[in-house]
Write a protein that holds these residues in place. Structure first.
Motif, short mmCIF file in Angstrom:
data_model
loop_
_atom_site.label_atom_id
_atom_site.label_comp_id
_atom_site.label_asym_id
_atom_site.label_seq_id
_atom_site.Cartn_x
_atom_site.Cartn_y
_atom_site.Cartn_z
N ALA A 50 -20.06 -22.97 1.12
CA ALA A 50 -20.03 -21.85 1.69
C ALA A 50 -18.75 -21.83 2.26
CB ALA A 50 -21.04 -21.82 3.03
N ILE A 51 -18.11 -20.63 2.17
CA ILE A 51 -16.79 -20.23 2.60
C ILE A 51 -16.66 -20.28 4.10
CG2 ILE A 51 -15.00 -18.45 2.74
CD1 ILE A 51 -15.59 -17.62 -0.22
N GLU A 60 -12.44 -22.54 0.92
CA GLU A 60 -13.60 -22.44 -0.08
C GLU A 60 -13.89 -24.02 -0.60
OE1 GLU A 60 -14.67 -20.73 -4.35
OE2 GLU A 60 -12.55 -20.69 -3.62
N PRO A 61 -15.10 -24.61 -0.28
CA PRO A 61 -15.16 -25.88 -0.90
C PRO A 61 -15.64 -25.66 -2.26
CG PRO A 61 -16.54 -25.71 1.33
CD PRO A 61 -16.11 -24.26 0.90
N VAL A 62 -15.01 -26.56 -3.13
CA VAL A 62 -15.24 -26.40 -4.59
C VAL A 62 -15.93 -27.86 -5.05
CG1 VAL A 62 -13.50 -24.69 -5.06
CG2 VAL A 62 -12.88 -27.03 -5.10
N ALA A 63 -15.83 -28.81 -4.32
CA ALA A 63 -16.59 -30.27 -4.88
C ALA A 63 -16.89 -31.32 -3.65
CB ALA A 63 -15.55 -30.72 -5.70
N ASP A 64 -17.90 -31.79 -3.47
CA ASP A 64 -17.93 -32.79 -2.83
C ASP A 64 -17.09 -34.20 -3.02
OD1 ASP A 64 -20.14 -31.58 -1.44
OD2 ASP A 64 -21.64 -32.34 -2.57
N TYR A 65 -16.74 -34.66 -2.21
CA TYR A 65 -15.54 -35.64 -2.37
C TYR A 65 -15.76 -37.12 -1.66
CZ TYR A 65 -11.10 -37.69 -4.36
OH TYR A 65 -10.19 -38.43 -4.91
#
Length: 201
Positions: A50-51, A60-65
């Motif tokens: 979710a932005i 903007e999350p694009v990957a769990d890390y």
């Protein structure tokens, strides 16, 4: 008389700063040399999140890390647009780049959001392995508590960081993008990490 007093205090201050810097450097080297190598690789799961908004920026999350790594260098930032979001960068090392017998042969430095490494003579290891097992990571704290914890991390610490790799945009068109690979180097190769959890071992 007064100017000479000021000069004396300045000399004392310079000596004290030098002593503190030397102690901090020796402590960092001790932490680096007494801890064993870290076998784990960073864990990444690419997915859209979710932005959210932060200080006028779109996050903007694009990957769990998640990463467990040795902190090879720390650099704080107070100036520049990126500092609105990220007050500190860590050079993180795992695998061979968490082994003091290797990293002691490298001159590691940071500046202007970049990470550099140099060596004397022949490289101590294939440079491609250095790229794959270390990263300059821009830390974006999720809140003030996380920010305080990040600013207390020191060179030589072993840290566990969890959060999201993010892309950032501003309404005026400014953008900041994360790398999603451990294989890249040069411009655009740094990880931009929204930090939700930080633990120093």
């Amino acid at each position: 008389m007064f100017p000479r007093t000021i000069k004396s205090w300045l000399v004392i201050l310079v000596v004290l700063i030098g002593a503190v810097t030397t102690i901090q450097h020796r402590s960092a080297q001790k932490r680096l040399t007494t801890a064993g190598p870290i076998a784990e690789q960073p864990q990444q799961e690419n997915k859209r999140g979710a932005i959210r908004q932060l200080a006028g920026y779109q996050i903007e999350p694009v990957a769990d890390y998640a990463v467990r790594a040795r902190v090879l260098s720390v650099e704080r930032y107070r100036m520049g647009r990126e500092a609105d979001l990220s007050p500190v960068d860590f050079v993180l090392g795992w695998g061979p780049m968490s082994d003091a017998s290797l990293t002691n042969q490298l001159d590691i430095s940071q500046g202007n959001r970049w990470y550099q490494y140099r060596w004397q003579g022949a490289p101590p290891i294939d440079p491609a392995i250095i790229v794959r097992t270390s990263a300059n990571t821009h830390m974006v704290p999720a809140d003030d508590t996380i920010k305080s914890q990040l600013l207390n991390v020191r060179q030589g610490d072993t840290v566990i960081l969890k959060g999201y790799l993010i892309n950032v945009e501003h309404p005026d068109g400014w953008r900041w993008r994360t790398s999603l690979s451990r294989e890249d180097s040069g411009g655009g190769s740094c990880e931009l990490l929204w930090v939700e959890s930080v633990r120093v071992e």
